[in-house]
Scaffold this motif. Structure first.
Motif, mmCIF file in Angstrom:
data_model
loop_
_atom_site.group_PDB
_atom_site.id
_atom_site.type_symbol
_atom_site.label_atom_id
_atom_site.label_comp_id
_atom_site.label_asym_id
_atom_site.label_seq_id
_atom_site.Cartn_x
_atom_site.Cartn_y
_atom_site.Cartn_z
ATOM 1 N N GLY A 97 55.325 28.970 -10.602
ATOM 2 C CA GLY A 97 55.499 29.851 -11.810
ATOM 3 C C GLY A 97 56.634 29.338 -12.800
ATOM 4 N N ILE A 98 57.262 28.101 -12.554
ATOM 5 C CA ILE A 98 58.321 27.820 -13.391
ATOM 6 C C ILE A 98 58.194 26.185 -13.844
ATOM 7 C CG2 ILE A 98 60.927 27.191 -13.888
ATOM 8 C CD1 ILE A 98 61.669 29.405 -12.205
ATOM 9 N N ARG A 99 57.629 25.947 -14.727
ATOM 10 C CA ARG A 99 57.232 24.378 -15.311
ATOM 11 C C ARG A 99 58.481 23.567 -15.691
ATOM 12 N NH1 ARG A 99 53.170 23.174 -20.292
ATOM 13 N NH2 ARG A 99 53.472 20.808 -20.198
ATOM 14 N N LYS A 100 58.656 22.601 -15.118
ATOM 15 C CA LYS A 100 59.592 21.636 -15.493
ATOM 16 C C LYS A 100 59.666 21.042 -16.739
ATOM 17 C CE LYS A 100 62.116 17.450 -13.873
ATOM 18 N NZ LYS A 100 62.274 16.184 -12.852
ATOM 19 N N PRO A 101 60.655 21.099 -17.566
ATOM 20 C CA PRO A 101 60.686 20.457 -18.943
ATOM 21 C C PRO A 101 60.234 19.007 -18.793
ATOM 22 C CG PRO A 101 62.722 21.729 -18.640
ATOM 23 C CD PRO A 101 62.014 21.756 -17.341
ATOM 24 N N PRO B 63 63.602 15.967 -23.055
ATOM 25 C CA PRO B 63 65.149 16.550 -23.648
ATOM 26 C C PRO B 63 64.893 17.768 -24.317
ATOM 27 C CG PRO B 63 64.809 14.314 -24.419
ATOM 28 C CD PRO B 63 63.805 14.557 -23.324
ATOM 29 N N TYR B 64 63.851 17.803 -25.308
ATOM 30 C CA TYR B 64 63.593 18.821 -26.121
ATOM 31 C C TYR B 64 62.690 19.648 -25.760
ATOM 32 C CZ TYR B 64 66.331 15.051 -28.868
ATOM 33 O OH TYR B 64 67.026 14.333 -28.937
ATOM 34 N N ALA B 65 62.838 20.852 -26.260
ATOM 35 C CA ALA B 65 61.452 21.993 -25.927
ATOM 36 C C ALA B 65 60.539 21.791 -26.725
ATOM 37 C CB ALA B 65 62.110 23.298 -25.877
ATOM 38 N N VAL C 182 62.910 29.667 -26.474
ATOM 39 C CA VAL C 182 62.320 29.173 -25.203
ATOM 40 C C VAL C 182 63.381 29.959 -24.026
ATOM 41 C CG1 VAL C 182 61.528 27.199 -25.552
ATOM 42 C CG2 VAL C 182 63.436 27.432 -24.821
ATOM 43 N N ALA C 183 62.590 30.291 -22.896
ATOM 44 C CA ALA C 183 63.177 30.801 -21.790
ATOM 45 C C ALA C 183 64.523 30.016 -21.261
ATOM 46 C CB ALA C 183 62.516 31.238 -20.492
ATOM 47 N N ASP C 184 65.367 30.415 -20.550
ATOM 48 C CA ASP C 184 66.668 29.176 -20.047
ATOM 49 C C ASP C 184 65.921 28.105 -19.307
ATOM 50 O OD1 ASP C 184 68.134 31.363 -21.128
ATOM 51 O OD2 ASP C 184 69.384 31.549 -19.343
ATOM 52 N N THR C 185 64.741 28.425 -18.596
ATOM 53 C CA THR C 185 64.199 27.344 -17.871
ATOM 54 C C THR C 185 63.456 26.279 -18.866
ATOM 55 O OG1 THR C 185 62.323 28.744 -17.463
ATOM 56 C CG2 THR C 185 64.117 28.582 -15.699
ATOM 57 N N GLY C 186 63.684 26.473 -20.142
ATOM 58 C CA GLY C 186 62.804 25.783 -21.176
ATOM 59 C C GLY C 186 63.420 24.543 -21.186
ATOM 60 N N TYR C 187 64.719 24.299 -20.834
ATOM 61 C CA TYR C 187 65.446 23.160 -20.921
ATOM 62 C C TYR C 187 66.145 22.848 -19.469
ATOM 63 C CZ TYR C 187 66.003 23.586 -25.935
ATOM 64 O OH TYR C 187 65.529 23.727 -27.117
ATOM 65 N N ILE C 188 66.371 21.521 -19.032
ATOM 66 C CA ILE C 188 66.593 20.997 -17.900
ATOM 67 C C ILE C 188 67.861 21.729 -17.197
ATOM 68 C CG2 ILE C 188 68.293 19.153 -18.648
ATOM 69 C CD1 ILE C 188 65.448 18.994 -15.888
ATOM 70 N N ASP C 189 68.676 22.398 -17.635
ATOM 71 C CA ASP C 189 69.897 22.743 -17.354
ATOM 72 C C ASP C 189 69.585 24.227 -16.452
ATOM 73 O OD1 ASP C 189 71.667 20.672 -17.261
ATOM 74 O OD2 ASP C 189 72.869 21.544 -18.988
ATOM 75 N N ALA D 150 67.754 27.136 -11.663
ATOM 76 C CA ALA D 150 66.587 28.077 -10.650
ATOM 77 C C ALA D 150 66.379 26.989 -9.430
ATOM 78 C CB ALA D 150 65.426 28.005 -11.324
ATOM 79 N N LEU D 151 66.512 25.655 -9.511
ATOM 80 C CA LEU D 151 66.344 25.014 -8.388
ATOM 81 C C LEU D 151 67.474 25.151 -7.420
ATOM 82 C CD1 LEU D 151 64.930 21.574 -9.772
ATOM 83 C CD2 LEU D 151 63.732 23.495 -8.671
ATOM 84 N N ALA D 152 68.701 25.182 -7.929
ATOM 85 C CA ALA D 152 69.962 25.343 -7.144
ATOM 86 C C ALA D 152 70.022 26.547 -6.336
ATOM 87 C CB ALA D 152 71.187 25.156 -8.044
ATOM 88 N N ILE D 153 69.665 27.703 -7.242
ATOM 89 C CA ILE D 153 69.614 29.076 -6.788
ATOM 90 C C ILE D 153 68.820 29.190 -5.352
ATOM 91 C CG2 ILE D 153 69.096 31.564 -6.974
ATOM 92 C CD1 ILE D 153 70.018 31.040 -9.694
#
Length: 308
Positions: free
Chosen positions: A145-149, A152-154, A192-199, A204-207
């Motif tokens: 449900g979370i797409r990887k960017p 580097p840009y959205a 965009v949502a926070d997950t729209g950029y790589i950080d 989300a992956l770290a959590i």
């Protein structure tokens, strides 16, 4: 732009009920190019409540300096405990194991003492992280449900600009262009949502990885999470830009080099100058300078929110 701190690191102990106090779980957070532009360091403008709270609850260093003001040497020094004069690292274009094949890294030390070690994001510099010795397990690589960017840009037009610039520079300079001669804009503001950029995505992956490590409680763990921001490019979701009123952002009071100052102390701003829309020579306009500082502050607040 002068890099005051290449890496700002925070150690957070996560005590698990399954382990004795002498082997706590460790969450290690690295933030790239973070100046002491935080509330806990007296910034009158930066909005960094989570880092400020962590500083209030922990130990804040007021005289901490980067070992070398560029990514790979500073990270190699931090992650091995050896100075650049010892490692031989002074630039980004050689790997850790090329120069120091037998040096002990921090996660290796944890592994040798019974820990699992995993990472998400940027800890070592590119090419050093996956050396086969520093990590004992892989982090979570994707979340449903979370797409990887995809860049580097959205905004697609900015990713296309970066790709087109790289194509042109490769045609003109060959492979040397890959060492920083082509880039897109220095900043981006996108709704965009926070997950729209790589950080945000890596957070989300770290959590998810953290939850797995806690669940598999046969060993204590060392989990490293590395943020690319506020290194260029300064790309953050709109809501973090909107936390600041541009009219309230103070600019540097000193804009000229000190009289009789050392030329070595000046910075050519190469990384910034390669970005699209940035003048290649000469001073930046007051308007552009203001926007760039706004972008930097938005990036800091974005990372602060991820840590929170």
């Amino acid at each position: 732009m002068i890099r005051l701190l290449t890496t700002f690191c925070l150690g957070l102990l996560l005590q698990s009920a399954g382990f004795a106090a002498e082997k706590p779980n460790v969450l290690f957070i690295a933030v790239d190019d973070l100046r002491p532009e935080l509330g806990c360091y007296g910034s009158p403008i930066a909005k960094s409540p989570h880092l400020d709270q962590l500083a209030a609850d922990g130990l804040l260093f007021n005289r901490a300096y980067c070992q070398q003001a560029i990514c790979r040497p500073s990270r190699a020094s931090l992650m091995t405990g050896a100075r650049p004069d010892t490692t031989g690292f002074y630039h980004n274009y050689v790997s850790l194991r090329e120069l120091q094949p037998n040096i002990l890294t921090l996660p290796e030390h944890f592994i040798a003492n019974g820990y699992e070690a995993a990472y998400c994001g940027k800890i070592f510099h590119q090419g050093d992280t996956d050396d086969g010795r520093s990590w004992s397990r892989e982090s979570v690589k994707r979340i449903n449900g979370i797409r990887k960017p995809r860049g580097p840009y959205a905004l697609p037009e900015n990713n296309k600009m970066k790709a087109d610039n790289m194509k042109n520079m490769l045609a003109k300079y060959g492979e040397a262009a890959r060492k920083g001669l082509a880039a897109g804009p220095a900043y981006e503001k996108a709704d965009v949502a926070d997950t729209g950029y790589i950080d945000g995505y890596n957070t989300a992956l770290a959590i998810a990885t953290l939850k797995e490590l806690v669940k598999d409680d046969d060993k204590p763990f060392f989990l490293a999470m590395g943020y690319k921001l506020p290194h260029l490019n300064w790309c953050a979701p709109s809501k973090y830009w909107d936390m600041y009123d541009a009219a309230d952002i103070p600019m540097a009071g000193e804009t000229n080099a000190p009289e009789n100052g050392a030329a070595m102390g000046l910075h050519a701003s190469f990384e910034l100058r390669t970005r699209a829309g940035i003048p290649k020579i000469g001073p930046l306009s007051p308007e552009l300078s203001h926007t760039l500082k706004h972008a930097y502050l938005a990036s800091v607040s974005y990372v602060d929110a991820q840590i929170g």
